[in-house]
Design an enzyme around this catalytic site. Structure first.
Site, mmCIF file in Angstrom:
data_model
loop_
_atom_site.group_PDB
_atom_site.id
_atom_site.type_symbol
_atom_site.label_atom_id
_atom_site.label_comp_id
_atom_site.label_asym_id
_atom_site.label_seq_id
_atom_site.Cartn_x
_atom_site.Cartn_y
_atom_site.Cartn_z
ATOM 1 N N GLY A 46 0.832 -1.198 0.000
ATOM 2 C CA GLY A 46 0.000 0.000 0.000
ATOM 3 C C GLY A 46 0.867 1.249 0.000
ATOM 4 N N GLN A 51 3.233 9.860 1.131
ATOM 5 C CA GLN A 51 4.528 9.179 1.087
ATOM 6 C C GLN A 51 5.360 9.578 -0.140
ATOM 7 O OE1 GLN A 51 2.619 5.123 2.007
ATOM 8 N NE2 GLN A 51 4.679 4.926 2.826
ATOM 9 N N CYS A 88 6.791 -0.460 6.527
ATOM 10 C CA CYS A 88 6.313 0.713 5.804
ATOM 11 C C CYS A 88 7.394 1.155 4.831
ATOM 12 C CB CYS A 88 6.007 1.833 6.800
ATOM 13 S SG CYS A 88 5.438 3.360 6.025
ATOM 14 N N LEU A 89 7.002 1.466 3.604
ATOM 15 C CA LEU A 89 7.979 1.910 2.611
ATOM 16 C C LEU A 89 8.681 3.189 3.067
ATOM 17 C CD1 LEU A 89 5.954 1.240 -0.672
ATOM 18 C CD2 LEU A 89 7.838 -0.126 0.258
ATOM 19 N N HIS A 130 -3.392 0.941 8.099
ATOM 20 C CA HIS A 130 -2.047 1.522 8.005
ATOM 21 C C HIS A 130 -2.026 2.712 7.048
ATOM 22 C CE1 HIS A 130 2.510 0.937 7.664
ATOM 23 N NE2 HIS A 130 2.227 1.789 6.700
ATOM 24 N N GLU A 131 -2.624 2.517 5.868
ATOM 25 C CA GLU A 131 -2.585 3.588 4.854
ATOM 26 C C GLU A 131 -3.460 4.770 5.260
ATOM 27 O OE1 GLU A 131 -0.280 3.453 2.746
ATOM 28 O OE2 GLU A 131 0.154 1.354 3.139
ATOM 29 N N HIS A 134 -1.757 7.106 7.556
ATOM 30 C CA HIS A 134 -0.829 8.033 6.878
ATOM 31 C C HIS A 134 -1.521 9.355 6.540
ATOM 32 C CE1 HIS A 134 2.993 6.032 6.191
ATOM 33 N NE2 HIS A 134 2.420 4.952 5.693
HETATM 34 ZN ZN ZN Z 1 3.297 3.124 5.551
#
Ligand code: ZN
Length: 155
Positions: A46, A51, A88-89, A130-131, A134
């Protein structure tokens, strides 16, 4: 194909609240396309627009069963509980255990502005939570109860 640079945890933009999308135009579609390319290139599950440095309430998710585009997403119901590992990226090289609901229903607009409802279970529920965090400037590291780096797992 256009890849965008993924911001990492030292970047203060990740702590900002993303703004509601009100124009469903080519600019949004380009953002969604670039987010998809960036997600697949990074092999993530995701990605939220913040991000890649765009403070808009836009998320893409693919847990292996196809891409979902979420614009202005909101959680409308949750059920149960699960414990699992998250990464997480934007927080490279780290993982942590996080408690999330087992089932999550999300209401979101698609790229044309139509409202749809998506149900996520297990990994997809975790990914939605999670997303969506953000979009409010939250990272999973805020609520993880056990953090580790991937190197600790390699032998
Ligand atoms: Zn993340």
């Amino acid at each position: 194909m256009a890849l965008r640079k993924i911001r990492t945890d030292s970047d203060e933009i990740l702590r900002k609240r993303s703004k509601t999308v009100d124009k469903f135009d080519e600019k949004l579609w380009m953002l969604l396309d670039d987010m998809k390319d960036t997600l697949y290139d990074a092999k993530g599950a995701g990605l939220a627009a913040v991000q890649i440095g765009i403070l808009r309430r836009v998320v893409v998710v693919d847990v292996g069963d196809g891409l979902i585009e979420l614009v202005n997403p909101e959680i409308i119901s949750t059920e149960g509980e699960q414990d699992g590992e998250e990464g997480c990226l934007s927080v490279p090289g780290k993982f942590g255990m996080v408690k999330r609901p087992k089932i999550v229903k999300v209401k979101a607009q698609n790229r044309k502005g139509d409202w749809c409802i998506y149900k996520g279970e297990d990994l997809k529920a975790r990914c939605f939570c999670h997303e969506l965090d953000h979009l409010d400037g939250k990272l999973y590291t805020d609520i993880a109860y056990e953090m580790h780096s991937d190197s600790e797992f390699s032998e």
